[in-house]
Design a protein around this motif. Structure first.
Motif, mmCIF file in Angstrom:
data_model
loop_
_atom_site.group_PDB
_atom_site.id
_atom_site.type_symbol
_atom_site.label_atom_id
_atom_site.label_comp_id
_atom_site.label_asym_id
_atom_site.label_seq_id
_atom_site.Cartn_x
_atom_site.Cartn_y
_atom_site.Cartn_z
ATOM 1 N N GLU A 45 -89.543 68.648 -48.076
ATOM 2 C CA GLU A 45 -90.886 69.019 -48.589
ATOM 3 C C GLU A 45 -91.954 69.323 -47.601
ATOM 4 O OE1 GLU A 45 -90.383 70.284 -51.437
ATOM 5 O OE2 GLU A 45 -90.046 69.250 -53.014
ATOM 6 N N GLY A 55 -89.973 74.098 -47.761
ATOM 7 C CA GLY A 55 -90.285 72.964 -48.494
ATOM 8 C C GLY A 55 -91.685 73.201 -49.079
ATOM 9 N N ALA A 56 -91.901 72.527 -50.192
ATOM 10 C CA ALA A 56 -93.173 73.240 -50.910
ATOM 11 C C ALA A 56 -94.416 72.743 -49.925
ATOM 12 C CB ALA A 56 -93.135 72.171 -52.081
ATOM 13 N N GLY A 64 -85.563 68.861 -51.485
ATOM 14 C CA GLY A 64 -86.879 68.628 -50.982
ATOM 15 C C GLY A 64 -87.111 67.262 -50.771
ATOM 16 N N SER A 65 -86.598 66.205 -51.323
ATOM 17 C CA SER A 65 -86.689 64.777 -50.986
ATOM 18 C C SER A 65 -85.833 64.417 -50.065
ATOM 19 C CB SER A 65 -86.686 64.054 -52.639
ATOM 20 O OG SER A 65 -85.373 63.989 -52.943
ATOM 21 N N GLY A 116 -96.482 70.250 -59.324
ATOM 22 C CA GLY A 116 -95.832 71.181 -58.384
ATOM 23 C C GLY A 116 -94.160 70.554 -58.390
ATOM 24 N N LYS A 117 -93.809 69.460 -59.153
ATOM 25 C CA LYS A 117 -92.539 69.120 -59.379
ATOM 26 C C LYS A 117 -91.912 68.762 -57.697
ATOM 27 C CE LYS A 117 -91.966 71.636 -63.700
ATOM 28 N NZ LYS A 117 -91.246 72.759 -64.455
ATOM 29 N N THR A 118 -92.509 68.312 -57.158
ATOM 30 C CA THR A 118 -92.165 68.046 -55.427
ATOM 31 C C THR A 118 -91.469 66.476 -55.420
ATOM 32 O OG1 THR A 118 -94.267 67.253 -55.266
ATOM 33 C CG2 THR A 118 -93.756 69.675 -54.609
ATOM 34 N N ILE A 150 -98.533 66.682 -57.333
ATOM 35 C CA ILE A 150 -97.088 66.341 -57.166
ATOM 36 C C ILE A 150 -96.475 66.514 -58.393
ATOM 37 C CG2 ILE A 150 -95.490 64.403 -56.679
ATOM 38 C CD1 ILE A 150 -97.528 63.429 -54.746
#
Length: 254
Positions: A70, A76-77, A146-147, A137-139, A134
């Protein structure tokens, strides 16, 4: 989402307040507390770091916070938000160099990822600040790209991975302190994301817990270069020894 995150994290370097009892404008700074007069006369870039003595590898942990896609990878966001810092300071390349050299020297490498289950239920239904960003944004969703640790910063076989981080501080809600004490760690070297958020929160708590803390100006990144530099220039020297990856590599190899 991004506007909320940036509004929370950007640091106004030139902020000031006016003393209600006088006409004097007060510009908040702690630089004079932590730096000698000679340093204050130097260009700003020289205020960010200092040389360090030898570090015993068996008592030193390199704590790497959220080197996850991410932040670190295109797509990544939060990559676009931190990219100016990544480019200016060489954050990823310096962190990789530090990690590999420190591991070879016998230091303990500790990775501190953050992740959330589907729906981000770990966060309140009425959050604010960065946790709101967070969640909305569903990060950093567990099990997703992403994680995941980014290429180049993936844990080695001997590395430790902290469990339970769902907030800002690397200690709160996690087993970080347990891992450090079980491995006889006295010195903590911090790098990662974000300079003025999770790195700063972890630094302050490590200092309070009695560790000797070192922070890496070239292995961290924030959502603005100004915020990153302001943290090192005005705050980090109160709770750590600001330094660089080259200084730490030399200190653990001597």
């Amino acid at each position: 989402f991004f506007s909320t995150l940036l509004a929370v994290l950007r640091f106004r370097v030139n902020s000031s307040t006016r003393n209600p009892k006088s006409d004097r404008t007060i510009r908040p700074t702690f630089t004079h507390i932590i730096l000698p007069p000679a340093a204050l006369a130097s260009p700003p870039s020289t205020l960010l770091t200092m040389a360090i003595d030898k570090l015993n590898p068996s008592e030193t942990a390199i704590v790497l916070i959220e080197f996850q896609n991410e932040f670190t990878s295109d797509g990544g966001a939060l990559y676009d938000a931190v990219k100016p810092c990544l480019d200016k300071f060489g954050t990823i390349a310096n962190s990789k160099k530090l990690m590999d050299a420190s591991r070879a020297a016998g230091c303990t490498i500790v990775h501190v990822p953050i992740s959330f289950e589907e729906g981000h239920k770990e966060i309140s239904n009425n959050p604010y600040g960065i946790l709101r960003a967070i969640k909305e944004g569903k990060t950093f969703k567990a099990g997703e790209w992403g994680s995941a640790f980014c290429d180049g910063m993936k844990p080695g076989a001997s590395d430790l991975i902290v469990k339970g981080k769902s907030g800002l501080c690397g200690f709160h809600s996690t087993n970080l302190d347990f891992l450090l004490r079980q491995n006889g760690i006295k010195n903590i070297v911090l790098g990662g994301f974000l300079t003025n958020c999770c790195v700063e929160s972890t630094m302050r708590q490590a200092y309070e817990r009695g560790y000797r803390v070192y922070t890496l100006s070239d292995c961290c990144a924030a959502t603005s270069v100004e915020g990153h530099e302001a943290a090192f220039e005005h705050t980090f020297g109160m709770f750590s020894v600001p330094t660089t990856s080259d200084e730490v590599v030399a200190a653990v190899q001597e």
